[in-house]
Design a protein around this motif. Sequence first.
Motif, PDB file in Angstrom:
ATOM      1  N   THR A  63       2.817  -6.159   7.109  1.00 41.97           N
ATOM      2  CA  THR A  63       1.411  -5.996   7.483  1.00 41.97           C
ATOM      3  C   THR A  63       0.810  -4.894   6.641  1.00 41.97           C
ATOM      4  O   THR A  63       1.507  -3.972   6.203  1.00 41.97           O
ATOM      5  CB  THR A  63       1.262  -5.635   8.981  1.00 41.97           C
ATOM      6  OG1 THR A  63       1.945  -4.411   9.226  1.00 41.97           O
ATOM      7  CG2 THR A  63       1.814  -6.721   9.884  1.00 41.97           C
ATOM      8  N   GLU A  64      -0.471  -4.979   6.417  1.00 37.98           N
ATOM      9  CA  GLU A  64      -1.169  -4.009   5.563  1.00 37.98           C
ATOM     10  C   GLU A  64      -0.991  -2.566   6.035  1.00 37.98           C
ATOM     11  O   GLU A  64      -0.857  -1.664   5.246  1.00 37.98           O
ATOM     12  CB  GLU A  64      -2.669  -4.336   5.525  1.00 37.98           C
ATOM     13  CG  GLU A  64      -2.982  -5.681   4.928  1.00 37.98           C
ATOM     14  CD  GLU A  64      -3.112  -5.636   3.419  1.00 37.98           C
ATOM     15  OE1 GLU A  64      -3.450  -4.567   2.895  1.00 37.98           O
ATOM     16  OE2 GLU A  64      -2.863  -6.666   2.785  1.00 37.98           O
ATOM     17  N   GLU A  65      -0.997  -2.366   7.347  1.00 40.32           N
ATOM     18  CA  GLU A  65      -0.979  -1.002   7.887  1.00 40.32           C
ATOM     19  C   GLU A  65       0.422  -0.431   8.102  1.00 40.32           C
ATOM     20  O   GLU A  65       0.561   0.687   8.569  1.00 40.32           O
ATOM     21  CB  GLU A  65      -1.782  -0.933   9.187  1.00 40.32           C
ATOM     22  CG  GLU A  65      -1.288  -1.809  10.308  1.00 40.32           C
ATOM     23  CD  GLU A  65      -1.801  -3.249  10.235  1.00 40.32           C
ATOM     24  OE1 GLU A  65      -1.323  -4.051  11.035  1.00 40.32           O
ATOM     25  OE2 GLU A  65      -2.645  -3.556   9.389  1.00 40.32           O
ATOM     26  N   SER A  66       1.467  -1.176   7.764  1.00 39.72           N
ATOM     27  CA  SER A  66       2.803  -0.645   7.992  1.00 39.72           C
ATOM     28  C   SER A  66       3.567  -0.508   6.690  1.00 39.72           C
ATOM     29  O   SER A  66       3.171  -1.031   5.658  1.00 39.72           O
ATOM     30  CB  SER A  66       3.581  -1.553   8.957  1.00 39.72           C
ATOM     31  OG  SER A  66       4.098  -2.668   8.265  1.00 39.72           O
ATOM     32  N   ARG A  67       4.684   0.184   6.767  1.00 45.45           N
ATOM     33  CA  ARG A  67       5.593   0.290   5.627  1.00 45.45           C
ATOM     34  C   ARG A  67       6.843  -0.554   5.870  1.00 45.45           C
ATOM     35  O   ARG A  67       7.882  -0.288   5.311  1.00 45.45           O
ATOM     36  CB  ARG A  67       5.973   1.754   5.395  1.00 45.45           C
ATOM     37  CG  ARG A  67       4.835   2.569   4.840  1.00 45.45           C
ATOM     38  CD  ARG A  67       5.363   3.848   4.225  1.00 45.45           C
ATOM     39  NE  ARG A  67       4.258   4.697   3.850  1.00 45.45           N
ATOM     40  CZ  ARG A  67       3.990   5.862   4.394  1.00 45.45           C
ATOM     41  NH1 ARG A  67       4.761   6.340   5.329  1.00 45.45           N
ATOM     42  NH2 ARG A  67       2.960   6.557   3.989  1.00 45.45           N
TER      43      ARG A  67
ATOM     44  N   LYS B 107       5.497   6.157   0.453  1.00 45.75           N
ATOM     45  CA  LYS B 107       5.026   5.255  -0.605  1.00 45.75           C
ATOM     46  C   LYS B 107       6.064   5.083  -1.708  1.00 45.75           C
ATOM     47  O   LYS B 107       6.197   3.993  -2.276  1.00 45.75           O
ATOM     48  CB  LYS B 107       3.717   5.773  -1.200  1.00 45.75           C
ATOM     49  CG  LYS B 107       2.540   5.595  -0.286  1.00 45.75           C
ATOM     50  CD  LYS B 107       1.260   6.097  -0.946  1.00 45.75           C
ATOM     51  CE  LYS B 107       0.089   5.927  -0.001  1.00 45.75           C
ATOM     52  NZ  LYS B 107      -1.160   6.405  -0.590  1.00 45.75           N
TER      53      LYS B 107
ATOM     54  N   THR C 130       5.401  -6.753   1.809  1.00 45.77           N
ATOM     55  CA  THR C 130       4.899  -5.988   2.956  1.00 45.77           C
ATOM     56  C   THR C 130       4.574  -6.939   4.096  1.00 45.77           C
ATOM     57  O   THR C 130       3.930  -7.968   3.890  1.00 45.77           O
ATOM     58  CB  THR C 130       3.638  -5.190   2.564  1.00 45.77           C
ATOM     59  OG1 THR C 130       3.957  -4.354   1.458  1.00 45.77           O
ATOM     60  CG2 THR C 130       3.135  -4.343   3.712  1.00 45.77           C
TER      61      THR C 130
ATOM     62  N   ASP D  68       3.394 -11.677  12.239  1.00 48.67           N
ATOM     63  CA  ASP D  68       3.402 -10.590  11.254  1.00 48.67           C
ATOM     64  C   ASP D  68       3.708 -11.072   9.840  1.00 48.67           C
ATOM     65  O   ASP D  68       3.475 -10.354   8.873  1.00 48.67           O
ATOM     66  CB  ASP D  68       4.420  -9.513  11.634  1.00 48.67           C
ATOM     67  CG  ASP D  68       3.961  -8.652  12.790  1.00 48.67           C
ATOM     68  OD1 ASP D  68       2.766  -8.722  13.160  1.00 48.67           O
ATOM     69  OD2 ASP D  68       4.799  -7.906  13.330  1.00 48.67           O
TER      70      ASP D  68
ATOM     71  N   LEU E  20       8.793  -3.818   5.214  1.00 46.33           N
ATOM     72  CA  LEU E  20       8.828  -4.840   4.182  1.00 46.33           C
ATOM     73  C   LEU E  20       9.983  -5.793   4.455  1.00 46.33           C
ATOM     74  O   LEU E  20      10.931  -5.432   5.152  1.00 46.33           O
ATOM     75  CB  LEU E  20       9.010  -4.208   2.799  1.00 46.33           C
ATOM     76  CG  LEU E  20       7.923  -3.251   2.324  1.00 46.33           C
ATOM     77  CD1 LEU E  20       8.306  -1.816   2.632  1.00 46.33           C
ATOM     78  CD2 LEU E  20       7.718  -3.401   0.840  1.00 46.33           C
TER      79      LEU E  20
ATOM     80  N   PRO F 159       3.327 -13.229   6.368  1.00 48.94           N
ATOM     81  CA  PRO F 159       2.202 -13.814   5.632  1.00 48.94           C
ATOM     82  C   PRO F 159       2.060 -15.293   6.002  1.00 48.94           C
ATOM     83  O   PRO F 159       3.053 -15.997   6.211  1.00 48.94           O
ATOM     84  CB  PRO F 159       2.612 -13.647   4.160  1.00 48.94           C
ATOM     85  CG  PRO F 159       3.600 -12.519   4.160  1.00 48.94           C
ATOM     86  CD  PRO F 159       4.309 -12.598   5.489  1.00 48.94           C
TER      87      PRO F 159
END
Length: 169
Positions: free
Chosen positions: A151-155, A136, A149, A73, A157, A75
Amino acid sequence: MVHTGGLRAEALDDHHDRRAFESGVEALDRYFRSLAGQDTRRRVATCFVLIEGETDRPVGYYTLAATGIALTDLPGAVARKLPRYPVIPATLMGRLAMDREHRGRGLGELLMLDAFSRALRSEITSYAFVVDAKDKGAAAFYAHYGFITLTEESRRLFLPMAEIAKIFA
């Protein structure tokens, strides 16, 4: 324990009066009034409160718990620098809320710094500090402080503990 300007952060205890706390987010308010004490007693999460003045009435709170981040997960540039364990240890700030009467005074930042300080002082190592942004706006709040972040689809961080240590250096 942070103790500054008539404010103090301390572990939630039975003497703290949680009944009047109102952040404006029902799930956060319900958790704080009904479940935070249970989670602490069960050692699932620890809740810390921000107290103003000589009262026992919390004006804000946050929770800390152990968690893990799947190596996949993170980067790629971050993951390449870490051991190939399937899960990397982390500290989770599961909730952060301010009473609506006390918003706009920078107290959320003060609570976050207190949480950072506690995570750094822990004798159990943690690679990163993780948050789950509820929306957001919350994600933008954390991004402002350098959170990345997962993953792109989660919030969800994270901020590496090495970066947090620089804040206190």
